[in-house]
Motif scaffolding. Structure first.
Motif, PDB file in Angstrom:
ATOM      1  N   PRO A 255       0.836  -1.205   0.000  1.00  0.00           N
ATOM      2  CA  PRO A 255       0.000   0.000   0.000  1.00  0.00           C
ATOM      3  C   PRO A 255       0.874   1.259   0.000  1.00  0.00           C
ATOM      4  O   PRO A 255       2.054   1.203   0.376  1.00  0.00           O
ATOM      5  N   PRO A 256       0.293   2.389  -0.418  1.00  0.00           N
ATOM      6  CA  PRO A 256       1.074   3.631  -0.405  1.00  0.00           C
ATOM      7  C   PRO A 256       1.465   4.036   1.011  1.00  0.00           C
ATOM      8  O   PRO A 256       0.904   3.544   1.984  1.00  0.00           O
ATOM      9  N   GLY A 257       2.418   4.952   1.097  1.00  0.00           N
ATOM     10  CA  GLY A 257       2.961   5.359   2.383  1.00  0.00           C
ATOM     11  C   GLY A 257       2.048   6.291   3.120  1.00  0.00           C
ATOM     12  O   GLY A 257       0.960   6.580   2.652  1.00  0.00           O
ATOM     13  N   PRO A 258       2.457   6.768   4.281  1.00  0.00           N
ATOM     14  CA  PRO A 258       3.762   6.555   4.891  1.00  0.00           C
ATOM     15  C   PRO A 258       3.966   5.094   5.326  1.00  0.00           C
ATOM     16  O   PRO A 258       3.018   4.318   5.373  1.00  0.00           O
ATOM     17  N   ASP A 259       5.220   4.790   5.629  1.00  0.00           N
ATOM     18  CA  ASP A 259       5.568   3.443   6.085  1.00  0.00           C
ATOM     19  C   ASP A 259       5.223   3.332   7.564  1.00  0.00           C
ATOM     20  O   ASP A 259       5.866   3.951   8.420  1.00  0.00           O
ATOM     21  N   ARG A 260       4.207   2.532   7.846  1.00  0.00           N
ATOM     22  CA  ARG A 260       3.763   2.430   9.234  1.00  0.00           C
ATOM     23  C   ARG A 260       4.395   1.270   9.990  1.00  0.00           C
ATOM     24  O   ARG A 260       4.053   1.029  11.148  1.00  0.00           O
ATOM     25  N   ALA A 261       5.322   0.570   9.351  1.00  0.00           N
ATOM     26  CA  ALA A 261       5.991  -0.528  10.059  1.00  0.00           C
ATOM     27  C   ALA A 261       6.727  -0.037  11.316  1.00  0.00           C
ATOM     28  O   ALA A 261       6.617  -0.664  12.375  1.00  0.00           O
ATOM     29  N   PRO A 262       7.463   1.076  11.244  1.00  0.00           N
ATOM     30  CA  PRO A 262       8.122   1.543  12.483  1.00  0.00           C
ATOM     31  C   PRO A 262       7.121   1.913  13.578  1.00  0.00           C
ATOM     32  O   PRO A 262       7.383   1.675  14.758  1.00  0.00           O
ATOM     33  N   ALA A 263       5.976   2.466  13.180  1.00  0.00           N
ATOM     34  CA  ALA A 263       4.965   2.810  14.192  1.00  0.00           C
ATOM     35  C   ALA A 263       4.388   1.538  14.807  1.00  0.00           C
ATOM     36  O   ALA A 263       4.098   1.488  16.012  1.00  0.00           O
ATOM     37  N   LEU A 264       4.238   0.507  13.994  1.00  0.00           N
ATOM     38  CA  LEU A 264       3.765  -0.774  14.523  1.00  0.00           C
ATOM     39  C   LEU A 264       4.764  -1.331  15.538  1.00  0.00           C
ATOM     40  O   LEU A 264       4.376  -1.775  16.627  1.00  0.00           O
ATOM     41  N   MET A 265       6.043  -1.273  15.197  1.00  0.00           N
ATOM     42  CA  MET A 265       7.060  -1.761  16.131  1.00  0.00           C
ATOM     43  C   MET A 265       7.036  -0.946  17.424  1.00  0.00           C
ATOM     44  O   MET A 265       7.220  -1.479  18.512  1.00  0.00           O
ATOM     45  N   ARG A 266       6.825   0.354  17.294  1.00  0.00           N
ATOM     46  CA  ARG A 266       6.769   1.202  18.488  1.00  0.00           C
ATOM     47  C   ARG A 266       5.582   0.809  19.373  1.00  0.00           C
ATOM     48  O   ARG A 266       5.693   0.779  20.599  1.00  0.00           O
TER      49      ARG A 266
END
Lengths: 337, 337
Positions: A255-266
């Motif tokens: 999917p288009p950004g932003p990249d929410r993977a870092p927020a998920l890790m947080r």
């Protein structure tokens, strides 16, 4: 016995949503059972979301179906020839017969259908979907009395049992399903505490309203918008068994950004979440406990199940395509013969 | 005793990287120990990555430091006045004295420094960082003999113990650190099997080369580029204790797309990963086992540690800013008095 074996093979790998053109119905000779083998006649074929994964070449926990080969799938089959002393002609078994009329097997992974329950339960509440719900919820989710358990695809065979087992453990069960009919079923028939129609309601708002004390267990089988709505409501130390991501199975790109993977890790860090992927076979050693417990609950009427039966092997492609869109209502099974 | 209490307060909340302007050194009266309280003179102040989080107002597992209030922090302090029968004047204790010369305490959370080890170990290998490594690695990571354990910030107090405990458990330890000096230290002093300089090497390639059998445990304390390099190398059933994401602590917005959160969830599912966030206090019931085991290993020379001592309370802001950039080499401690 019919002279030919009708089978549905993978004709091409879908890019995105599968269509009928990705399948081909063909006829082949009925296979021959050699020494030690049995010939199985497919009576019922189970359709499940994981099959979309098998249509792709992407690396996963199981090998993809090869182009030109029959689609794989769990079946309830009748033993019509036996060169194996463990199985007698006429017995009903659960097997991986695939999308075809006949299959041969050496007997590995083939199990006699237990008496006293309808044979198709071996494909649903007493089969792979039921064991997925049981093992994932109890081993990873570990709901405690008073906690809130959320599950999507809640009218399906996995989600419906997740909610019902949550209730048996004293937890609050909140189900998400598509359409008012399924939502009524969750409340009126299965005893869920709340049901949310992801087609009609403002999902984040409705979910927050249905979970006033937050979410302690999210049984993840869909991903996407439901996952997004769940994340901010998770309590500290929440558990998330991850057994499916149906909403993303047809995705062709990220999917288009932003990249929410870092927020998920947080979020995983600050809320000290426990996420764990699993497939049912990882918990094969719990099969006996599962059959004992859920079989008992089913016979006592403490858990209910619902089947969505499609007539005719040739309907399997269309039915699987519909399953990935949430069109089924209950465990989707093709009645083959 | 000095007449005044120097203290470093949070002057403003940073947006992104903190600078010296976000701190203010001020003098206040030495606080008074009331009935049941003790007055503590800070001897050593611990600086740790979590402090960046306390400078922000964002919701996390601990309340933020208020503007104008002293920065919080673990200390080795001397009891200089005591109205509490549990503590005698002159004793050295570990406490949460904060960034200041003096603090009062009612004794809760204050612990006598055990004899036989240097007092500063209570801030490092025998303190919060050591217990973070011990509990996260052994409770969530559960390395088995022959498995591969990867940790970043590996020359720091958490990472260095993670790698050394992994070795004690028979696993392979691969450390990632900044600069050749730290990498040499990992191999020559601590016995890591491989060390990767994230400043110099092609990280994905170097990590793949250092982990020919994949990665079974990734102890996550940095996030970012290391996390990206680790993900494709994780084996099925890999475990990931998540205790920090230092690379993202100064982030002001989400990174640009695509959104890789769904891909992360897919990896969790297909590889059946176990991710679990934790902070050390979640495992408070393991404190005794930790002190016994690591204390034993330390006295036997089976684990080593390294300290990076900064002289003077007034240097604390600059030192913390440097810590977030990986400038320290070993446990960062401010010698206050």
């Amino acid at each position: 016995m019919a002279a030919m074996n009708r089978r549905i093979v993978l004709a091409a790998r879908p890019h995105g949503e599968p269509s009928p053109a990705h399948f081909r119905l063909e006829e082949a000779r009925v296979p021959v059972a050699k020494a030690g083998e049995i010939l199985l006649r497919t009576r019922w074929l189970s359709l499940d979301p994981y099959m979309r994964g098998r249509m792709s070449a992407a690396k996963s926990y199981a090998a993809p179906v090869a182009i030109g080969e029959p689609m794989t799938g769990g079946t309830v089959s009748e033993v019509v020839e036996s060169n194996n002393p463990d199985f007698a002609v006429g017995e009903l078994v659960s097997a991986f017969g695939g999308w075809q009329d006949y299959a041969v097997s050496d007997g590995r992974g083939v199990q006699r259908i237990p008496p006293g329950v309808p044979p198709t339960t071996a494909l649903g509440i007493l089969g792979m979907p039921g064991m997925t719900a049981y093992t994932g919820l109890l081993t990873i989710g570990r709901p405690k009395a008073g906690e809130t358990v959320v599950v999507a695809a809640a009218a399906g065979p996995v989600g419906s049992l997740v909610g019902q087992i949550a209730k048996l453990k004293g937890a609050r069960a909140v189900g998400i399903a598509g359409g008012p009919e399924k939502c009524r079923y969750l409340i009126d028939e299965l005893g869920f505490d709340a049901a949310i129609d992801h087609r009609g309601d403002d999902l984040p708002q409705a979910l927050a309203a249905a979970c006033p004390d937050g979410i302690d267990v999210y049984f993840e089988n869909v991903g996407g918008a439901v996952f997004e709505a769940v994340l901010p409501l998770l309590n500290d130390f929440a558990r998330m068994p991850v057994c499916g991501l149906v909403s993303a199975y047809n995705a062709t790109e990220l999917p288009p950004g932003p990249d929410r993977a870092p927020a998920l890790m947080r979020t995983i860090l600050t809320k000290r979440l426990h996420l764990q992927g699993f497939i049912v076979w990882d918990f094969a050693d719990q099969a006996e406990a599962f059959l004992r417990d859920v079989g008992h609950w089913l016979r006592d009427g403490r858990v209910k199940h619902r089947e969505d039966i499609v007539e005719g092997l040739e309907k399997a492609p269309e039915a699987l395509i519909g399953l990935l869109k949430g069109r089924n209502f209950g465990k989707l099974i093709v009645h083959v013969a």
